[in-house]
Design a protein around this motif. Sequence first.
Motif, PDB file in Angstrom:
ATOM      1  N   SER A 109       0.831  -1.207   0.000  1.00  0.00           N
ATOM      2  CA  SER A 109       0.000   0.000   0.000  1.00  0.00           C
ATOM      3  C   SER A 109       0.865   1.257   0.000  1.00  0.00           C
ATOM      4  O   SER A 109       0.549   2.244  -0.689  1.00  0.00           O
ATOM      5  N   ALA A 110       1.969   1.229   0.767  1.00  0.00           N
ATOM      6  CA  ALA A 110       2.862   2.384   0.816  1.00  0.00           C
ATOM      7  C   ALA A 110       3.516   2.631  -0.537  1.00  0.00           C
ATOM      8  O   ALA A 110       3.674   3.786  -0.961  1.00  0.00           O
ATOM      9  N   HIS A 111       3.893   1.564  -1.239  1.00  0.00           N
ATOM     10  CA  HIS A 111       4.494   1.713  -2.563  1.00  0.00           C
ATOM     11  C   HIS A 111       3.503   2.365  -3.525  1.00  0.00           C
ATOM     12  O   HIS A 111       3.877   3.269  -4.299  1.00  0.00           O
ATOM     13  N   ALA A 112       2.258   1.893  -3.476  1.00  0.00           N
ATOM     14  CA  ALA A 112       1.249   2.471  -4.364  1.00  0.00           C
ATOM     15  C   ALA A 112       1.030   3.953  -4.045  1.00  0.00           C
ATOM     16  O   ALA A 112       0.929   4.794  -4.945  1.00  0.00           O
ATOM     17  N   TRP A 113       0.982   4.280  -2.757  1.00  0.00           N
ATOM     18  CA  TRP A 113       0.794   5.682  -2.346  1.00  0.00           C
ATOM     19  C   TRP A 113       1.967   6.542  -2.787  1.00  0.00           C
ATOM     20  O   TRP A 113       1.804   7.665  -3.264  1.00  0.00           O
ATOM     21  N   ALA A 114       3.202   6.013  -2.667  1.00  0.00           N
ATOM     22  CA  ALA A 114       4.393   6.763  -3.070  1.00  0.00           C
ATOM     23  C   ALA A 114       4.403   7.001  -4.574  1.00  0.00           C
ATOM     24  O   ALA A 114       4.762   8.088  -5.036  1.00  0.00           O
ATOM     25  N   ASP A 115       3.991   6.004  -5.352  1.00  0.00           N
ATOM     26  CA  ASP A 115       3.945   6.186  -6.807  1.00  0.00           C
ATOM     27  C   ASP A 115       2.885   7.210  -7.197  1.00  0.00           C
ATOM     28  O   ASP A 115       3.116   8.050  -8.084  1.00  0.00           O
ATOM     29  N   GLU A 116       1.738   7.160  -6.543  1.00  0.00           N
ATOM     30  CA  GLU A 116       0.665   8.089  -6.880  1.00  0.00           C
ATOM     31  C   GLU A 116       1.029   9.534  -6.541  1.00  0.00           C
ATOM     32  O   GLU A 116       0.540  10.471  -7.183  1.00  0.00           O
ATOM     33  N   ASN A 117       1.884   9.712  -5.525  1.00  0.00           N
ATOM     34  CA  ASN A 117       2.258  11.063  -5.091  1.00  0.00           C
ATOM     35  C   ASN A 117       3.642  11.470  -5.568  1.00  0.00           C
ATOM     36  O   ASN A 117       4.201  12.453  -5.072  1.00  0.00           O
TER      37      ASN A 117
END
Length: 238
Positions: free
Chosen positions: A147-155
């Motif tokens: 989830s953190a990886h997805a959030w980092a990519d989105e931001n």
Amino acid sequence: MSVDVAVVENAAVSSGSGGVVSAGGVLPADGVFVEVRCGEAWTSGWLVADRAEVSALSAAGASAVGERVVSVAVVPLSPEAPVWEGRVRPDQVVIASLQRPVPVFWDRVAGSLAAAMVARREAATLRERLEGAQAEHREWVDAVATSAHAWADENNLCGEFDRFMAEHDLPPRRREFSVECEVTITTRVGVTVEARSAECAEDDVDREMVARAVGRRIGGFRRHDLELDDFTVRGVQA
């Protein structure tokens, strides 16, 4: 010769070998002189069993008797011989035809063996629970990291995020890298040389000749940005 053996809370029937086996696969009571078959070998002595496992086996029903095992200990006749301990199926425990009175030290020894079995069973249960908790924790960490990886990519977070994850023993994001490799390939090519002898022909072969021969096979040596480092002559034919 078979005999009748009365054991508290254990029905018994004669076995084909002259011993007595517990009906329904229920183990004899502690203190009964038994023979335990492990492979082709037999061990005889007074029985001590993990009664919690025996009760669980009895509660499971006759269908599970042939599949489950229980912890047992066998105290041998000789005081110098070691106590045999293992996990066996109930049908591996046979009441001996010749019963022997329990030794005077029986209560002390049997109590210690039973306590050791309980301690090992409880330790195994705790170890299983710990391993299960560790597996659940790993799954939770992996889910949080994903989830953190997805959030980092989105931001559009930079490499500082990955360094933070690595510093806290969390998996950083995975990305593609271009890796340059230097490759050595071995092949065989034929080179035509005019010479006075096979030895001279071998000596006359040079790197340029071999490079041209390889190039003819692959459709151009230099065009593929290849460079010939070395070669070895394997044979000469006229």
